[in-house]
Design a protein around this motif. Structure first.
Motif, PDB file in Angstrom:
ATOM      1  N   VAL A  18       0.840  -1.198   0.000  1.00  0.00           N
ATOM      2  CA  VAL A  18       0.000   0.000   0.000  1.00  0.00           C
ATOM      3  C   VAL A  18       0.878   1.252   0.000  1.00  0.00           C
ATOM      4  O   VAL A  18       1.864   1.343   0.733  1.00  0.00           O
ATOM      5  N   LEU A  19       0.486   2.204  -0.851  1.00  0.00           N
ATOM      6  CA  LEU A  19       1.177   3.491  -0.922  1.00  0.00           C
ATOM      7  C   LEU A  19       0.301   4.565  -0.293  1.00  0.00           C
ATOM      8  O   LEU A  19      -0.930   4.501  -0.373  1.00  0.00           O
ATOM      9  N   ALA A  20       0.937   5.553   0.312  1.00  0.00           N
ATOM     10  CA  ALA A  20       0.192   6.732   0.747  1.00  0.00           C
ATOM     11  C   ALA A  20      -0.269   7.475  -0.495  1.00  0.00           C
ATOM     12  O   ALA A  20       0.429   7.472  -1.509  1.00  0.00           O
ATOM     13  N   PRO A  21      -1.426   8.130  -0.444  1.00  0.00           N
ATOM     14  CA  PRO A  21      -1.917   8.842  -1.640  1.00  0.00           C
ATOM     15  C   PRO A  21      -0.920   9.889  -2.138  1.00  0.00           C
ATOM     16  O   PRO A  21      -0.839  10.161  -3.329  1.00  0.00           O
ATOM     17  N   GLU A  22      -0.159  10.476  -1.196  1.00  0.00           N
ATOM     18  CA  GLU A  22       0.776  11.535  -1.583  1.00  0.00           C
ATOM     19  C   GLU A  22       2.122  10.978  -2.029  1.00  0.00           C
ATOM     20  O   GLU A  22       3.017  11.741  -2.385  1.00  0.00           O
ATOM     21  N   SER A  23       2.289   9.677  -2.000  1.00  0.00           N
ATOM     22  CA  SER A  23       3.587   9.082  -2.311  1.00  0.00           C
ATOM     23  C   SER A  23       4.028   9.405  -3.737  1.00  0.00           C
ATOM     24  O   SER A  23       3.228   9.439  -4.670  1.00  0.00           O
ATOM     25  N   ALA A  24       5.336   9.642  -3.872  1.00  0.00           N
ATOM     26  CA  ALA A  24       5.882   9.966  -5.192  1.00  0.00           C
ATOM     27  C   ALA A  24       5.812   8.766  -6.131  1.00  0.00           C
ATOM     28  O   ALA A  24       5.867   8.919  -7.354  1.00  0.00           O
ATOM     29  N   ILE A  58     -12.399  11.040  11.782  1.00  0.00           N
ATOM     30  CA  ILE A  58     -13.736  10.622  12.217  1.00  0.00           C
ATOM     31  C   ILE A  58     -14.210   9.458  11.357  1.00  0.00           C
ATOM     32  O   ILE A  58     -14.668   8.439  11.858  1.00  0.00           O
ATOM     33  N   ASP A  59     -14.056   9.645  10.064  1.00  0.00           N
ATOM     34  CA  ASP A  59     -14.542   8.661   9.109  1.00  0.00           C
ATOM     35  C   ASP A  59     -13.461   7.616   8.891  1.00  0.00           C
ATOM     36  O   ASP A  59     -12.592   7.774   8.051  1.00  0.00           O
ATOM     37  N   LYS A  60     -13.507   6.554   9.701  1.00  0.00           N
ATOM     38  CA  LYS A  60     -12.430   5.576   9.614  1.00  0.00           C
ATOM     39  C   LYS A  60     -12.777   4.433   8.666  1.00  0.00           C
ATOM     40  O   LYS A  60     -12.247   3.342   8.777  1.00  0.00           O
ATOM     41  N   LYS A  61     -13.684   4.716   7.761  1.00  0.00           N
ATOM     42  CA  LYS A  61     -14.043   3.685   6.792  1.00  0.00           C
ATOM     43  C   LYS A  61     -12.828   3.299   5.962  1.00  0.00           C
ATOM     44  O   LYS A  61     -11.985   4.129   5.637  1.00  0.00           O
ATOM     45  N   VAL A  62     -12.762   2.031   5.639  1.00  0.00           N
ATOM     46  CA  VAL A  62     -11.659   1.569   4.808  1.00  0.00           C
ATOM     47  C   VAL A  62     -11.881   2.072   3.386  1.00  0.00           C
ATOM     48  O   VAL A  62     -12.981   1.959   2.837  1.00  0.00           O
ATOM     49  N   SER A  63     -10.851   2.666   2.805  1.00  0.00           N
ATOM     50  CA  SER A  63     -10.972   3.101   1.410  1.00  0.00           C
ATOM     51  C   SER A  63      -9.629   2.902   0.728  1.00  0.00           C
ATOM     52  O   SER A  63      -8.593   2.833   1.389  1.00  0.00           O
ATOM     53  N   GLY A  64      -9.643   2.799  -0.585  1.00  0.00           N
ATOM     54  CA  GLY A  64      -8.399   2.605  -1.311  1.00  0.00           C
ATOM     55  C   GLY A  64      -8.670   2.267  -2.759  1.00  0.00           C
ATOM     56  O   GLY A  64      -9.828   2.123  -3.172  1.00  0.00           O
ATOM     57  N   VAL A  65      -7.586   2.176  -3.527  1.00  0.00           N
ATOM     58  CA  VAL A  65      -7.738   1.901  -4.954  1.00  0.00           C
ATOM     59  C   VAL A  65      -6.501   1.138  -5.439  1.00  0.00           C
ATOM     60  O   VAL A  65      -5.400   1.330  -4.929  1.00  0.00           O
ATOM     61  N   PHE A  66      -6.721   0.259  -6.388  1.00  0.00           N
ATOM     62  CA  PHE A  66      -5.631  -0.544  -6.942  1.00  0.00           C
ATOM     63  C   PHE A  66      -4.893   0.264  -8.004  1.00  0.00           C
ATOM     64  O   PHE A  66      -5.519   0.930  -8.823  1.00  0.00           O
ATOM     65  N   THR A  67      -3.537   0.216  -7.994  1.00  0.00           N
ATOM     66  CA  THR A  67      -2.770   1.000  -8.976  1.00  0.00           C
ATOM     67  C   THR A  67      -2.712   0.313 -10.335  1.00  0.00           C
ATOM     68  O   THR A  67      -2.414   0.947 -11.341  1.00  0.00           O
ATOM     69  N   SER A 117      -3.879   3.798  -0.358  1.00  0.00           N
ATOM     70  CA  SER A 117      -4.909   4.048   0.654  1.00  0.00           C
ATOM     71  C   SER A 117      -4.447   5.125   1.607  1.00  0.00           C
ATOM     72  O   SER A 117      -3.249   5.277   1.857  1.00  0.00           O
ATOM     73  N   ASP A 118      -5.427   5.860   2.152  1.00  0.00           N
ATOM     74  CA  ASP A 118      -5.056   6.957   3.056  1.00  0.00           C
ATOM     75  C   ASP A 118      -4.750   6.474   4.472  1.00  0.00           C
ATOM     76  O   ASP A 118      -4.476   7.270   5.340  1.00  0.00           O
ATOM     77  N   TYR A 119      -4.800   5.149   4.694  1.00  0.00           N
ATOM     78  CA  TYR A 119      -4.370   4.722   6.032  1.00  0.00           C
ATOM     79  C   TYR A 119      -2.852   4.645   6.125  1.00  0.00           C
ATOM     80  O   TYR A 119      -2.295   4.502   7.214  1.00  0.00           O
ATOM     81  N   VAL A 120      -2.197   4.786   4.992  1.00  0.00           N
ATOM     82  CA  VAL A 120      -0.740   4.865   5.012  1.00  0.00           C
ATOM     83  C   VAL A 120      -0.343   6.343   4.955  1.00  0.00           C
ATOM     84  O   VAL A 120      -0.847   7.103   4.140  1.00  0.00           O
ATOM     85  N   LEU A 121       0.537   6.729   5.875  1.00  0.00           N
ATOM     86  CA  LEU A 121       0.926   8.131   5.998  1.00  0.00           C
ATOM     87  C   LEU A 121       2.153   8.429   5.156  1.00  0.00           C
ATOM     88  O   LEU A 121       3.133   7.685   5.179  1.00  0.00           O
TER      89      LEU A 121
END
Length: 957
Positions: free
Chosen positions: A352-358, A389-398, A416-420
């Motif tokens: 999993v990559l952070a959304p902001e990851s290069a 607040i919204d701890k719903k699992v979210s993400g997308v496949f690259t 996914s945004d659970y990775v910082l």
RNA sequence: GCGGGAAUGGUGAAAUGGUAGACACGAAGGACUUAAAAUCCUUUGACCCGGAAGGGUUGUGCGGGUUCGAGUCCCGCUUCCCGUACCA
């Protein structure tokens, strides 16, 4: 020699005043004449001695190599518009007692005070009203000084500092310049001049360089040498301790500024509570992370509370792990991840990559581009608060896959945004069986879960504990099966280093401090821009004074308020930095400035620093644990590296005083009426609780007339009383104007005196504990001071008689208790000890001069005004602050013991010692107890048992 | 989740493993006072016996343990407060 001019004058004045009082009392109320005894008149006493202290500069302190130093520091206040409430002086009183105690013990005590004068409230007030923050701040400081001066602190005001004073912030700016001109050498473990780094780069490039850096760079000497000046400058930012960097920052749109991590809590700004979002911005930063390990190690030798040290350890967040490379299938790149669980590599089923990851841009396949873009957009829109607040699992496949370097299997790469983005590498290997976050993600997107620990049931939840025996962990080159988790981690780390697919790495949670604020009311940066590149100004421009602006708002095109300043340029016409420094800049080294506050050649002279060294005792709130107390330690360590200061840690011992909360009073209005019902009867009605001004309530009893006058709508209020009184309810809340529960120390001082306020605040309870302010108990303390006063008034101070045995016992017991209590910061029990002593002396009808002399010295730290009065009445010169602290003698505390022979088991005889005057019953009781105790002696015969009836004090075998 | 701390009368709170509740507030009663204020004295954890002097039982959030002896030390809970939080 016993001259007492002041004493004589004082007596006359007091007499006159007293007579005047008698007259007025006579004429007004026809009261009986007062006796010769004079009432304890705190107003007159406190005013007179405060003047005496000022006139004689009693609290002025100078370096004196002949005497040992002691440095007692309070966290200096931000002067807010609301003024001091009764909770603020709590810590100051405690530290003042300690300072005075140390001074009486012969130490040369530095006990300064100043103002943390830069801050958001003054600026926001300026935006609303147009009033210059400097004026607001100055007015507030004047108010604070008035309030503080009434409480009788022993501050050396000659050393006062204000962070917004150019003479002060010259050195804040100076420190920044030193940080700009430094880099951190990891091998030497200290900061070094940037010129040495430049020399190294020109000779070796980055080869063999061990420096704290923003990102890993690989440069040859040739590459470095062929750079333009601009390129070199930009590259050096990678190593400078004060540097500019594109970082994810906490951006607060409402405040229009970025905030440091400690200024954000639960996704909103600490000041104002506005939402905060993540934004990539080019900001000034301080490389605090370079000092992470030293900040951690330094804690061990500090006398701080365990909880505070633990908070800092968590904040620094050291974790040992490994960085590993996962090659991307079909591309010439590898994903770098950080993990503390290298042992779980056989259970990695996705990444999993952070959304902001290069990496994101490079790894998205054309088919997935639309989905990924949509997801990134969605994440960006969410504020940090919503994200939490919204701890719903979210993400997308690259769309891309990586290859597990140990199993060779292909695994999907997700976003996914659970990775910082800010921690580790911004990418993780996911082990759903043994990480709850990965588990939730795998379940949501139906990804495989491979359990790796024997006996762990992962059908319902992950098994996160770092324990158990490994399974399913065997590959062509590495076999972990059957090992304990800890062994497996060590083996894997060794393996990946040998194979060159990763390296052992320590990560810290502590981030570099963001040092820019898009605000007006702060220290300007001594930085200008040439061709878009930052240059330091010459040190000769310091202090670079804050320019005037017409408005304190950001400019229409979104620049900070300094964008409105005219001529904010160097003489050559280069633009100067528009941001200012954050609040913690000014508070990071103020304790050093107090050592030498008027020096315009240096932050602190080497001589002054060598004498005062560090703060021996620091008193303040625990809310600064992850802000000021980290930054200050960092700042100090940096200056230590530079050789400016001699101590590596600034604050040796630290005591956190608790917060004083408000005690809000309530009245209960019957719904839809103007009738109020007393607390005891409110349950019989349908009522609305309404906060009522604490000043209209005494001992929970409402001042009904006052209440009617308080607000027009209550003018004709009706009341349902109990026992003829209206009893209010109460709740413990933060002390604030809007709760009507603010108690002003001025009012207390006016009514009871500073000495009573000081002693009462200490009497409230343990200093570290948070507690509500309750004025109810204050009469007891005031009564005690009046009794003490009467003790002096009755005494024959001209007699040189020796104290009786009983008197000596009382006073030495007190001295022992008070001495020990002050050392332990247990002031509430000291106050109780004074009360007991005075009661006992009252019963002994004691008026012995030597006894009173000792009491005066002992009470001087607590109640300095009354002590000063006594000191002079006893015929002493100078001030009681220099009265030697009395030593206590244990010989007066030993009870007279009488020996009683006792039979035990019918045959053995031993001796019980009891205090003189014990009766037969007491002896029998003691013998019974001793019999039990003797069993514990395992058959041995006690020779002597010392007993206070019912209590075995000591057994001698 | 994790980390730290706390729990004792009506209230704030004391108790190096040794008479639990020091000290203070509040409350009740009393003295002084024409009266009030102030001051002083007595009582004040709960329950029970006694006409009284006095005596007894019980008692530090809950359950265990160590100890002659536990508010205090150990193990396991409950509740509350503070800090921190997707830190891989």
């Amino acid at each position: 020699m016993k001259t007492k001019p002041l004493c004589g004058k004082a007596r006359m004045r007091r007499l006159k005043k007293c007579q005047k009082n008698c007259v007025t009392l006579h004429s007004k109320r026809l009261t009986k004449p007062l006796t010769d005894n004079m009432e304890y008149n705190h107003k007159e006493i406190e005013k007179r001695w405060q003047q005496f202290w000022r006139d004689n500069e009693v609290y002025r302190v100078k370096e004196d190599p002949a005497r040992k130093k002691f440095y007692v520091l309070d966290m200096f206040p931000y002067p807010s518009g609301a003024g001091l409430h009764v909770g603020h002086p709590l810590g100051y009183i405690a530290s003042d007692i300690y300072s005075r105690y140390k001074r009486q013990q012969g130490f040369n005590v530095l006990h300064p005070m100043g103002y943390d004068a830069y801050g958001l409230p003054a600026e926001q007030y300026a935006i609303q009203t147009g009033q210059h923050p400097e004026i607001t701040t100055r007015n507030n400081i004047t108010r604070y000084e008035e309030q503080l001066s009434k409480i009788g602190f022993s501050f050396d005001w000659n050393r006062e500092v204000r962070t917004c004073d150019p003479k002060y912030y010259k050195w804040t700016q100076w420190a920044f310049m030193q940080m700009f001109n430094s880099w951190y050498d990891l091998q030497a473990g200290k900061a070094r001049p940037i010129s040495e780094l430049e020399k190294y780069l020109s000779e070796h490039g980055t080869e063999g360089l061990h420096a704290a850096e923003t990102k890993e760079l690989h440069l040859t000497a040739d590459q470095w040498n062929s750079m333009t000046e601009k390129e070199k400058r930009q590259t050096l930012m990678n190593w400078r301790i004060a540097f500019q960097g594109e970082t994810m920052v906490n951006w607060c749109p409402q405040l229009g500024t970025v905030l440091a991590n400690d200024e954000v809590s639960e996704g909103v700004s600490v000041r104002g509570g506005f939402p905060v979002e993540q934004k990539l911005m080019n900001q000034w930063c301080l490389r605090v992370s370079a000092y992470a390990q030293r900040l951690l190690d330094g804690l061990d030798k500090l006398q701080w509370t365990d909880s505070l040290k633990e908070t800092q350890r968590n904040w620094i967040g050291r974790s040992e792990g490994a960085e590993m490379l996962f090659p991307v299938v079909g591309k010439d790149i590898s994903l770098e991840i950080f993990t503390t669980r290298a042992d779980t590599i056989f259970g990695v089923t996705f990444m999993v990559l952070a959304p902001e990851s290069a990496y994101v841009k490079e790894l998205v396949t054309p088919e997935q581009k639309a989905a990924v873009d949509a997801y990134l957009e969605e994440v960006k829109r969410k504020t940090e608060r919503e994200r939490q607040i919204d701890k719903k699992v979210s993400g997308v496949f690259t769309g891309s896959f990586a290859r597990n370097p140990l199993t060779g299997k292909e695994i999907p790469i997700w976003i996914s945004d659970y990775v910082l983005a800010g921690y580790g590498t911004g990418a993780i290997m996911a082990v759903p069986a043994h990480d709850s976050r990965d588990y939730a993600f795998a379940r949501h997107f139906d990804l495989p879960i491979i359990p790796l620990i024997e006996g762990a049931d992962v059908s319902e939840e992950s098994f996160d504990a770092k324990e158990g025996v490994m399974m399913n962990s065997c590959g062509p080159k590495l076999d972990l099966n059957g090992l304990q988790v800890k062994e497996a981690i060590a083996k894997t780390k060794k393996f990946i280093e040998e194979e060159g697919i990763g390296k052992v790495k320590v990560n810290y949670r502590l981030r570099d401090a963001i040092f820019s604020r898009q605000r007006y009311w702060g220290e300007p940066f001594p930085v200008y821009y040439k061709d878009g590149t930052a240059y330091l100004m010459d040190e000769s421009v310091l202090p670079l004074e804050l320019p005037e602006v017409k408005s304190y708002k950001p400019t229409p095109d979104g620049e900070p308020p300094l964008g409105r300043a005219e001529n904010w340029k160097t003489p050559e016409g280069y633009p100067i930095e528009l941001c200012t420094m954050p609040g913690f800049a000014g508070s990071s080294a103020y304790y050093l400035r107090y050592m030498d506050p008027h020096n315009d050649q240096a932050l602190v002279s080497p001589e002054a620093n060598a004498y005062w060294r560090d703060v021996d005792l620091y008193v303040g709130g625990s809310e600064h644990a992850t802000g000021h107390l980290i930054y200050s330690r960092f700042w100090n360590k940096f200056l230590y590296d530079l050789g400016v200061v001699v101590e590596d840690e600034p604050f040796k011992r630290l005591v956190n005083q608790g917060m004083i909360q408000g005690r809000t009073s309530f009245v209960y209005r019957i719904k839809d009426t103007n009738t109020f019902v007393s607390r005891g009867l409110k349950d019989n009605y349908d009522v609305t609780p309404i906060r009522v001004d604490i000043n209209l309530v005494d001992n929970d009893v409402l001042d009904i007339d006052g209440f009617r006058k308080w607000r027009p709508e209550y003018a004709d209020a009706e009341f349902v009383l109990e026992d003829g009184k209206y009893i209010c309810g109460y709740a413990v809340e933060k002390m604030s104007k809007s709760m009507f529960n603010v108690v002003n120390p001025d009012d207390i001082v006016d009514r009871y005196g500073a000495d009573t306020l000081r002693m009462y605040e200490m009497f409230l309870g343990p200093i570290e504990q948070s507690k509500p302010w309750d004025t109810n108990g204050i009469d007891g303390v005031n009564r005690f001071l009046r009794k003490l006063w009467n003790l002096f008034d009755r005494a024959d101070l001209s007699s040189d008689a020796e104290p009786s045995k009983e008197e000596l016992k009382v006073v030495h017991k007190l001295a022992k208790k008070v001495t020990q209590d002050i050392e332990n910061f247990s002031f509430n029990t000291s106050v109780a000890a004074f009360m007991i002593a005075v009661n006992e002396l009252g019963q002994l009808k004691s008026g012995n001069r030597k006894v009173l002399d000792m009491i005066t010295r002992l009470i001087a730290p607590f109640a300095p005004h009354i002590a000063e009065e006594f000191w002079h009445r006893l015929g002493n010169e100078g001030s009681v602050v220099d009265a030697e602290w009395p030593a206590y003698d244990e010989q007066y505390l030993v009870e007279d013991m009488v020996k009683y022979p006792v039979s035990f088991n019918g045959k053995t005889r031993f001796t019980i010692e009891l205090p003189a005057g014990a009766d037969k019953a007491a002896v029998e009781e003691a013998a019974l107890k001793a019999e039990g105790a003797a069993k514990w002696l395992d058959g041995k015969q006690p020779r002597k048992v010392i007993v206070v009836p019912g209590k075995i004090v000591n057994i001698v075998v």
